[in-house]
Motif scaffolding. Structure first.
Motif, short mmCIF file in Angstrom:
data_model
loop_
_atom_site.label_atom_id
_atom_site.label_comp_id
_atom_site.label_asym_id
_atom_site.label_seq_id
_atom_site.Cartn_x
_atom_site.Cartn_y
_atom_site.Cartn_z
N LYS A 144 -28.33 71.78 84.99
CA LYS A 144 -28.90 72.09 83.66
C LYS A 144 -30.08 73.02 83.85
O LYS A 144 -30.66 73.69 83.14
N ASN A 145 -31.16 72.46 84.87
CA ASN A 145 -32.14 73.17 85.25
C ASN A 145 -32.21 74.51 85.57
O ASN A 145 -33.10 75.71 85.46
N ALA A 146 -31.15 74.94 86.13
CA ALA A 146 -30.50 76.35 86.42
C ALA A 146 -30.13 77.06 85.15
O ALA A 146 -29.64 78.23 85.16
N GLY A 147 -29.85 76.47 83.98
CA GLY A 147 -29.39 77.00 82.70
C GLY A 147 -28.09 77.19 82.77
O GLY A 147 -27.55 78.01 81.67
N PHE A 148 -27.06 76.30 83.31
CA PHE A 148 -25.69 76.21 83.17
C PHE A 148 -25.29 74.99 82.56
O PHE A 148 -25.99 74.02 82.54
N ASP A 149 -23.94 74.98 82.06
CA ASP A 149 -23.49 73.96 81.44
C ASP A 149 -22.74 72.98 82.68
O ASP A 149 -21.84 73.28 83.29
N PRO A 150 -23.54 71.88 82.56
CA PRO A 150 -23.12 70.68 83.51
C PRO A 150 -21.27 70.43 83.48
O PRO A 150 -20.89 70.11 84.42
N GLU A 151 -20.68 70.65 82.22
CA GLU A 151 -19.45 70.41 82.32
C GLU A 151 -18.59 71.32 82.99
O GLU A 151 -17.40 70.93 83.27
N ASN A 152 -18.96 72.43 83.42
CA ASN A 152 -18.44 73.13 84.34
C ASN A 152 -18.46 73.00 85.74
O ASN A 152 -17.87 73.78 86.45
N PHE A 153 -19.32 72.03 86.12
CA PHE A 153 -19.14 71.78 87.54
C PHE A 153 -19.12 70.15 87.78
O PHE A 153 -19.48 69.43 86.99
N SER A 154 -18.80 70.05 88.87
CA SER A 154 -18.64 68.81 89.50
C SER A 154 -18.58 68.57 91.11
O SER A 154 -18.83 69.64 91.55
N MET A 155 -18.95 67.48 91.50
CA MET A 155 -18.95 67.21 92.86
C MET A 155 -17.90 67.82 93.59
O MET A 155 -17.97 68.33 94.75
N HIS A 156 -16.68 67.56 93.06
CA HIS A 156 -15.41 67.92 93.75
C HIS A 156 -15.51 69.66 93.85
O HIS A 156 -15.06 70.22 94.73
N SER A 157 -15.85 70.26 92.64
CA SER A 157 -15.90 71.67 92.63
C SER A 157 -16.80 72.06 93.52
O SER A 157 -16.53 73.39 94.26
N MET A 158 -17.98 71.50 93.73
CA MET A 158 -19.11 71.92 94.77
C MET A 158 -18.41 71.85 96.14
O MET A 158 -18.66 72.88 96.87
N ARG A 159 -17.80 70.69 96.27
CA ARG A 159 -17.41 70.50 97.52
C ARG A 159 -16.05 71.33 98.12
O ARG A 159 -16.14 72.02 99.14
N SER A 160 -15.21 71.71 97.27
CA SER A 160 -14.10 72.62 97.54
C SER A 160 -14.54 73.92 97.53
O SER A 160 -14.19 74.71 98.26
N GLY A 161 -15.50 74.65 96.57
CA GLY A 161 -16.16 75.58 96.82
C GLY A 161 -16.81 75.89 98.12
O GLY A 161 -16.82 76.85 98.66
N PHE A 162 -17.54 74.90 98.58
CA PHE A 162 -18.26 75.02 99.94
C PHE A 162 -17.34 75.27 101.11
O PHE A 162 -17.30 75.93 101.98
N GLY A 176 -24.98 58.59 91.59
CA GLY A 176 -26.35 59.47 91.99
C GLY A 176 -26.28 60.73 92.24
O GLY A 176 -27.03 61.64 91.90
N ALA A 177 -25.13 61.14 93.13
CA ALA A 177 -25.05 62.46 93.29
C ALA A 177 -24.55 63.27 92.26
O ALA A 177 -24.92 64.41 91.83
N ASP A 178 -23.57 62.64 91.27
CA ASP A 178 -23.32 63.36 89.87
C ASP A 178 -24.60 63.59 89.12
O ASP A 178 -24.86 64.59 88.55
N TYR A 179 -25.51 62.41 88.95
CA TYR A 179 -26.65 62.89 88.19
C TYR A 179 -27.51 63.64 88.80
O TYR A 179 -28.06 64.83 88.11
N ILE A 180 -27.80 63.91 89.95
CA ILE A 180 -28.63 64.98 90.70
C ILE A 180 -27.90 66.46 90.50
O ILE A 180 -28.70 67.45 90.21
N LEU A 181 -26.50 66.45 90.63
CA LEU A 181 -25.91 67.85 90.53
C LEU A 181 -26.08 68.12 88.78
O LEU A 181 -26.37 69.37 88.60
N ASN A 182 -25.77 67.33 88.10
CA ASN A 182 -25.88 67.65 86.70
C ASN A 182 -27.59 67.95 86.16
O ASN A 182 -27.53 69.09 85.61
N GLU A 183 -28.39 67.50 86.82
CA GLU A 183 -29.57 67.89 86.57
C GLU A 183 -30.16 69.26 87.16
O GLU A 183 -30.68 70.12 86.49
N LEU A 184 -29.87 69.50 88.36
CA LEU A 184 -30.02 70.69 89.06
C LEU A 184 -29.24 71.91 88.10
O LEU A 184 -29.89 72.92 87.94
#
Length: 82
Positions: A18-36, A8-16
């Motif tokens: 995509k809606n921001a105009g970025f490629d979801p392949e470049n983002f993951s929950m892990h990259s967001m968590r580690s980036g934070f 569910g978290a992956d789905y929400i992240l992918n939709e956000l």
């Protein structure tokens, strides 16, 4: 109280993303968590504050990201335009 599943978290992240105009392949929950973690550490938040948000149980995991942030901040080529 229900928790959000990993899928569910992956789905929400992918939709956000995509809606921001970025490629979801470049983002993951892990990259967001580690980036934070990296960002929060560089902003001066305490380990306890970061751990409260991320839910890390192991301080070694947090230390890994903090060490990488320190290395990046002190890198001799920081700010050099290539």
């Amino acid at each position: 109280e229900k928790c959000l599943s990993r899928s569910g978290a992956d789905y929400i992240l992918n939709e956000l993303v995509k809606n921001a105009g970025f490629d979801p392949e470049n983002f993951s929950m892990h990259s967001m968590r580690s980036g934070f973690v990296t960002w929060a550490f560089l902003q001066g938040y305490s380990v306890a504050q970061i751990q409260a948000v991320t839910g890390h149980k192991c301080l070694e995991s947090l230390r890994h990201y903090m060490d990488r942030a320190i290395m990046a901040e002190n890198h001799p080529l920081k700010g050099v335009q290539i």
